[in-house]
Design an enzyme around this catalytic site. Structure first.
Site, PDB file in Angstrom:
ATOM      1  N   GLY A  13     112.849  -4.911  11.265  1.00 34.00           N
ATOM      2  CA  GLY A  13     112.119  -4.336  12.382  1.00 34.00           C
ATOM      3  C   GLY A  13     111.369  -3.092  11.941  1.00 34.00           C
ATOM      4  N   HIS A 239     111.557  -1.824  35.449  1.00 35.24           N
ATOM      5  CA  HIS A 239     110.710  -0.647  35.659  1.00 35.24           C
ATOM      6  C   HIS A 239     110.078  -0.728  37.052  1.00 35.24           C
ATOM      7  CE1 HIS A 239     107.583   2.355  35.112  1.00 35.24           C
ATOM      8  NE2 HIS A 239     108.175   2.729  34.003  1.00 35.24           N
ATOM      9  N   ARG A 300     114.636   5.432  37.433  1.00 32.13           N
ATOM     10  CA  ARG A 300     113.976   4.140  37.570  1.00 32.13           C
ATOM     11  C   ARG A 300     114.772   3.135  38.393  1.00 32.13           C
ATOM     12  NH1 ARG A 300     111.471   3.741  31.460  1.00 32.13           N
ATOM     13  NH2 ARG A 300     109.888   5.317  31.848  1.00 32.13           N
TER      14      ARG A 300
END
Lengths: 598, 267
Positions: A13, A239, A300
C-alpha cells in the site's frame, strides 16, 4: 543495494501510511519493497479533503494535545485503546510541522504562519489544511520524499502489483508475501523480514461509497483468512454529507461545515420552492436547533443519524433522501479561497454552483474504524506482520473525528516503521529460506488463479458485487436491526455459493481486470461476514453502530473490542477489554456546551 | 427563479435519447493492432463516462451482436483528483470520471460517444496506458525538498499567503498526462513537457526547495529541456486542474536563461 545488515521490509500500500513508513525505513538505511495496485501517487489518500488535526494552538484558544486526546476518545465513544491515541495526539504538532518543512502548501495566516480551521467534534481551531485537498497535498509530499529515496536506490517500488497472500512459516511467522503482476498475471514471492500492511479501507464492500476503486479491503481480508485478527469490523463511518452518483458517492468534506456551512430542510414537508426562495424563518436548521453548542459540527455519527432520521420522517427535500448543505451566506471569494477544490467537485458532477445554490447531500459509507487488530506498536498477532492507517483498527474507536484520519495514517506509518525495524533486527533468516515455504505459497495462489480462469459458470462477478453492495448498504450502515443483519449474512453465504459458478468472461488474460477483481470479490465476501456478524453480536448502540432495539451504550457488557478470527465455517468472535487508563468513560452528549467533564 | 440565470445552474439535455452509442478503440496488447467495438447503453440522467464503461463491463455485447471481452480501463478515485482515468473522449483529452454524458451529448449534438486511449504513451490494452515516463520526469527534475531528516526539527519557514496560493496551484498537478497528450512538441523522450516544468516552479518557489534550484534548472537544460516548448499553449487549455502551465514555462524559462548565462559565475 547495500543496507545495514541486509534488512528488507515489504510495505503493501502506497497511500499516506505506507509512504510514511517507507520514508522512515529508508531514512534509517534499510531496504524497502513498496507494493501498490496503482502508482502510489494515485492512492485513495488523495481524496481526503479537509485537513489534519494537531493541537498547535496558534489561535489563543488554550488548545493542547491533551484536549485533542480527550476529543478523540470522547468522539470515538470510548472504544479506542487510549495509549496509542494519547501518543498520536502528542506527536501531531510535530507531524504538521514536518509536512510544512516538506513543502506542503498549507493555507496561511496574514503573518505567514500555518492557518487552522475548526472541524467536527471539537470546539478548537485545530485542523491544518491545504485548500480543500489536504490529503492530496500530504500524499504528494511523502510521494516526493519516497521518490527521492527511490532515486537513491533505497526504495524499490512495485506499482501494478496486488498482494494475494502472506508467506507464513511453520510457526505462523510472516516471512514475506505473494503478489500478482496486474499486467501479466505473473505471481512472485517477496521475501521480507517484516511486512507492513497499509492498504486502506474496504468501502467497495458497499458497492458505492466515498472510497476509491482500490479500496476493496482484499489484502487485509487475505491476512485475516491466514490468521490475522480483525477488530471492531462493525464500526463503519457513514459520512453525513456525500453527493449521490451513479458510479460512486462523492464526498462533500466536513470543511464545508467547518467554514460555516449550515444544514437545513424546508419546514413545510414536500416544499417545492427553490431553496433561495424559501425565507430563513421557513427553514429548519435541525442540527443547530438540537445541538446549540456544536451546531452543524457535531460528530459524524450524530450528524448522519439526524439527517437520516429527518429524511425517514418525510422532511427531506421534496420528500426525497436529501437535505441542503448551504454555504450561500458566505462571500463567494472567501469560499473559493478556502473551499475551492471541493466546491468544484460539486459543480463538476452536479452542475450547480454551491457558492450561489445550496448543495443537496445525503450520508454515504466513508471510513472503517475497524481493521486489523494491532497492539500499541502497530504489530498484529502474526509475528512479522504489522498494520498502519485505515486498515488497522486502533485510534478511532466507535467513530472517527474529521481530520484525524490523515493524522492516524502518518502516526501509524511512523510507529509501524520503527516497530518493523526493531523486529526485523532480531529475525533469524537462514533456516527459513531452505524449507520451500515460498514455493509452496506461490503454487497455492497459482492454483486459485487457474481455477478462476478455467471456471465456466453462469454467474457474473459484477452482478454478485452489485448484490453484495446493495444488501450491505440497506442493512449494515446507519440503522441496524438484528433480523436484517442475520438475513444479510444469509445473503452473503448465498453469494459465496454463487461465486463458485462464476465465469470471468475475459479470454484475453493480458492486463485483464477480471481475474484480480474476482479475487477481490471473494475477499470482500469474507470480510463482509466479519462486519455483519460483528454488528449482529453487538447488542448496544455506540458511535457509528446504532440499533434501535438497543438504543443505549452499554459499558458493562460492551465496552469491549470485537476480535474476529477466521475459521472455515464462520468468523469466531471474542471480546477484549479496552484500555481506559487515561480518561474515564462518560456519557457522550453534544447538546451541552462543552465536551469537557465539568 | 434566481438560480436559473445562466452559469449558476446546469444546462439540461432537452431531448435525451433512449440509448447512447459508445465507440471504443481497443487493443489486445502492446503490440497488437487497434480496432473499434461499438456498444449501446441505456441513457439515464447524470451518467458519467465511467458509469457507461461499468455498464459495458457488466454486459459486454456489441451493437452487431457479438459477445466480446470487457473493455479494460484505469479508474480509481472518480473525483478527478487521482489522475488515473485520462482518455481521449470525442477527440478531447480529459478525465473520464468527470466527463458527463449529458455535456458530451449537448456538445456533439448526437448520441454517440467515442473513447480512445491517449496516444503519447504505450497503450497497454484497450483504454489503459503506461505513464511511467511522467514519474521518471519527476525524478529527473528533483521534484522534492531536500530534508535533513524527518525527525522533529521544529516549524517550517513562514510564507506569504500569495506565495502559498501560487504554489498550491502547481501542487494540484495529478500527473494525468492531459498536457502531454495535447502538446504538439511532446512525443515520448524528445521534450520533458509542461508537467515537470510546473513542478520545477513549485519547488523553486519554496524557501527550502530554492536551495537546490540549480539542480532542477540544469535538468531542464538538456536536449529534451524547456527550450523545446513551441508555445502552442495547448497544455494550459486542457489541464483539468487549471494549472497556470504557460506561466510556469515562461517563468522557469527565464530562470533557466539567467542560470545559463550567469550560473557559471557562482561555481
Amino acid at each position: 543495494m547495500a543496507s545495514k545488515n541486509g534488512m528488507k521490509i515489504a510495505i503493501v500500500g502506497g497511500g499516506l501510511a505506507g509512504l510514511a513508513a517507507a520514508m522512515k525505513i529508508a531514512e534509517a538505511g534499510h531496504d524497502v519493497d513498496l507494493l501498490s495496485v496503482v502508482p502510489v501517487k494515485r492512492s485513495h489518500s488523495v481524496c481526503a479533503q479537509g485537513g489534519i488535526n494537531g493541537a498547535v494552538n496558534t489561535k489563543g484558544e488554550g488548545d493542547s494535545p491533551y484536549k485533542h486526546f480527550d476529543d478523540t476518545v470522547y468522539g470515538g465513544d470510548f472504544l479506542a485503546n487510549q495509549g496509542p491515541v494519547k501518543r498520536m495526539c502528542d506527536m501531531a504538532p510535530a507531524i504538521i510541522h514536518l509536512f510544512d518543512r516538506m513543502g506542503v502548501p498549507f493555507s496561511r495566516t496574514k503573518e505567514g504562519l500555518l492557518d487552522f480551521r475548526r472541524f467536527g467534534g471539537t470546539l478548537h481551531h485545530r485542523t491544518a489544511f491545504a485548500g480543500a485537498s489536504t490529503g492530496q497535498q500530504l500524499l504528494y509530499a511523502l510521494d516526493e520524499q519516497v521518490r527521492r529515496f527511490e532515486s537513491e536506490g533505497k526504495v524499490e517500488k512495485f506499482e501494478g502489483w496486488e498482494m494475494l497472500s502472506l508467506v507464513l512459516d511453520d510457526h505462523q511467522v510472516c516471512r514475506g508475501l505473494v503478489a500478482m503482476n496486474l499486467q501479466t498475471l505473473e505471481l512472485k514471492t517477496f521475501p521480507a523480514d517484516a511486512v507492513i500492511m497499509a492498504t486502506g479501507g474496504p468501502g467497495l464492500i458497499w458497492g458505492k461509497s466515498t472510497n476509491s476503486q482500490v479500496c476493496t479491503g482484499s489484502a487485509v481480508s487475505a491476512c485475516y483468512q491466514q490468521g490475522a485478527r480483525y477488530a471492531n469490523g462493525e464500526f463503519i463511518q457513514v459520512h453525513p454529507t456525500s453527493i449521490p452518483g451513479e458510479d460512486k458517492l462523492r464526498l462533500m468534506s466536513e470543511s464545508a461545515r467547518g467554514e460555516g456551512g449550515r444544514v437545513w430542510v424546508p419546514k413545510k414537508q414536500g416544499d417545492t420552492r427553490s431553496p433561495q426562495s424559501i425565507p430563513v424563518e421557513e427553514r429548519w436548521y435541525f442540527l443547530e436547533e438540537k445541538y446549540p453548542a456544536y451546531g452543524n459540527l457535531v460528530p459524524r455519527d450524530i450528524a448522519t443519524r439526524e439527517i437520516f432520521q429527518v429524511c425517514l420522517d418525510g422532511h427531506g427535500i421534496g420528500g426525497d433522501n436529501q437535505v441542503y448543505l448551504d454555504l450561500t451566506h458566505i462571500p463567494a471569494e472567501e469560499l473559493t479561497r478556502k473551499l475551492g477544490a471541493i466546491l468544484e467537485i460539486y459543480e463538476m458532477f452536479v452542475g450547480d454552483d454551491p457558492r450561489y445554490v445550496p448543495m443537496k447531500i445525503f450520508p454515504g459509507v466513508h471510513y472503517s474504524m475497524g481493521g486489523m487488530w494491532v497492539d500499541s506498536d502497530q504489530r498484529t498477532n502474526i509475528p512479522g506482520l504489522l498494520g498502519a492507517g485505515e486498515c488497522d483498527y486502533s485510534i478511532h474507536g466507535a467513530n472517527r473525528l474529521g481530520a484525524n484520519s490523515l493524522l492516524s495514517c502518518v502516526y501509524g506509518g511512523f510507529v509501524s516503521a520503527a516497530s518493523a525495524i526493531e523486529y526485523a533486527g532480531g529475525v533469524e533468516r537462514s533456516t527459513t529460506e531452505k524449507n520451500g515455504i515460498y514455493d509452496a505459497e506461490l503454487k497455492k495462489q497459482q492454483v486459485i488463479n487457474d481455477r478462476i480462469i478455467k471456471n465456466e459458470g453462469d454467474e457474473n462477478q459484477y452482478k454478485i458485487h452489485e448484490e453484495l453492495g446493495k444488501i450491505m448498504t440497506e442493512n449494515v450502515t446507519v440503522v441496524r436491526y438484528n433480523d436484517r443483519l442475520k438475513a444479510t449474512d444469509d445473503k452473503i453465504l448465498e453469494l459465496k455459493e454463487r461465486f463458485h459458478r462464476l465465469s470471468i468472461n475475459d479470454s484475453n488474460l493480458w492486463a485483464t481486470q477480471a481475474v484480480p477483481q474476482a479475487r477481490q470479490l471473494w475477499n470482500m465476501l469474507e470480510l463482509a461476514r466479519v462486519i455483519t456478524l460483528g454488528a449482529l453480536n453487538r447488542d448496544e448502540s455506540r458511535g457509528a453502530h446504532y440499533k434501535p432495539e438497543f438504543p443505549d451504550r452499554n459499558d458493562e457488557e460492551w465496552l469491549k473490542t470485537t476480535v474476529a478470527e477466521f475459521s472455515d465455517e464462520s468468523p469466531v468472535f471474542s471480546y477484549e477489554d479496552v484500555d481506559i487508563s487515561g480518561i474515564e468513560p462518560r456519557a457522550r452528549d453534544y447538546s451541552k456546551g462543552s465536551s469537557k467533564k465539568e | 427563479m434566481s438560480e436559473s440565470n445562466g452559469h449558476l445552474q446546469k444546462k439540461m439535455l432537452s431531448n435525451p435519447p433512449e440509448t447512447i452509442k459508445v465507440r471504443i478503440k481497443r487493443r489486445e496488447n502492446l503490440k497488437s493492432d487497434q480496432y473499434t467495438d461499438t456498444f449501446e447503453v441505456p441513457y439515464r440522467r447524470n451518467l458519467n463516462v465511467i458509469s457507461v464503461l461499468m455498464h459495458i463491463r457488466k454486459n459486454p455485447n456489441t451493437t452487431d451482436g457479438r459477445d466480446v471481452t470487457p473493455p479494460v480501463w484505469d479508474m480509481n478515485c472518480l473525483e478527478q483528483v487521482c489522475g488515473i482515468c485520462t482518455m481521449v473522449i470525442n477527440g478531447h483529452v480529459m478525465q473520464s470520471c468527470s466527463a458527463l454524458v449529458d455535456d458530451l451529448l449537448l456538445e456533439s449534438g448526437d448520441n454517440t460517444i467515442s473513447l480512445e486511449p491517449m496516444s503519447k504513451f504505450p497503450n497497454v490494452r484497450d483504454l489503459k496506458v503506461d505513464r511511467t515516463p511522467m514519474f521518471d520526469h519527476l525524478k529527473k527534475v528533483h521534484a522534492w525538498v531536500e530534508l535533513d531528516g524527518s525527525h522533529d526539527l521544529g516549524a517550517g519557514p513562514a510564507m506569504p499567503q500569495e506565495t502559498q496560493q501560487e504554489r498550491y496551484a502547481y501542487s494540484r498537478c495529478m500527473t494525468c498526462g492531459c498536457c502531454l497528450e495535447a502538446c504538439p512538441q511532446y512525443d515520448g523522450d524528445n521534450y520533458i513537457g509542461p508537467q515537470a516544468i510546473a513542478q520545477v516552479r513549485l519547488f523553486n518557489m519554496h524557501p527550502t526547495g530554492e536551495m537546490n534550484r540549480e539542480d532542477r534548472l540544469e535538468a531542464l537544460m538538456d536536449d529534451d529541456g524547456i527550450a523545446n516548448c513551441g508555445n502552442s499553449q495547448n497544455c494550459v487549455q486542457v489541464c483539468p486542474m487549471g494549472l497556470p502551465l504557460t506561466r510556469a514555462i515562461y517563468e522557469t524559462n527565464r530562470e533557466v536563461t539567467v542560470h545559463g548565462l550567469f550560473g557559471w559565475l557562482r561555481k
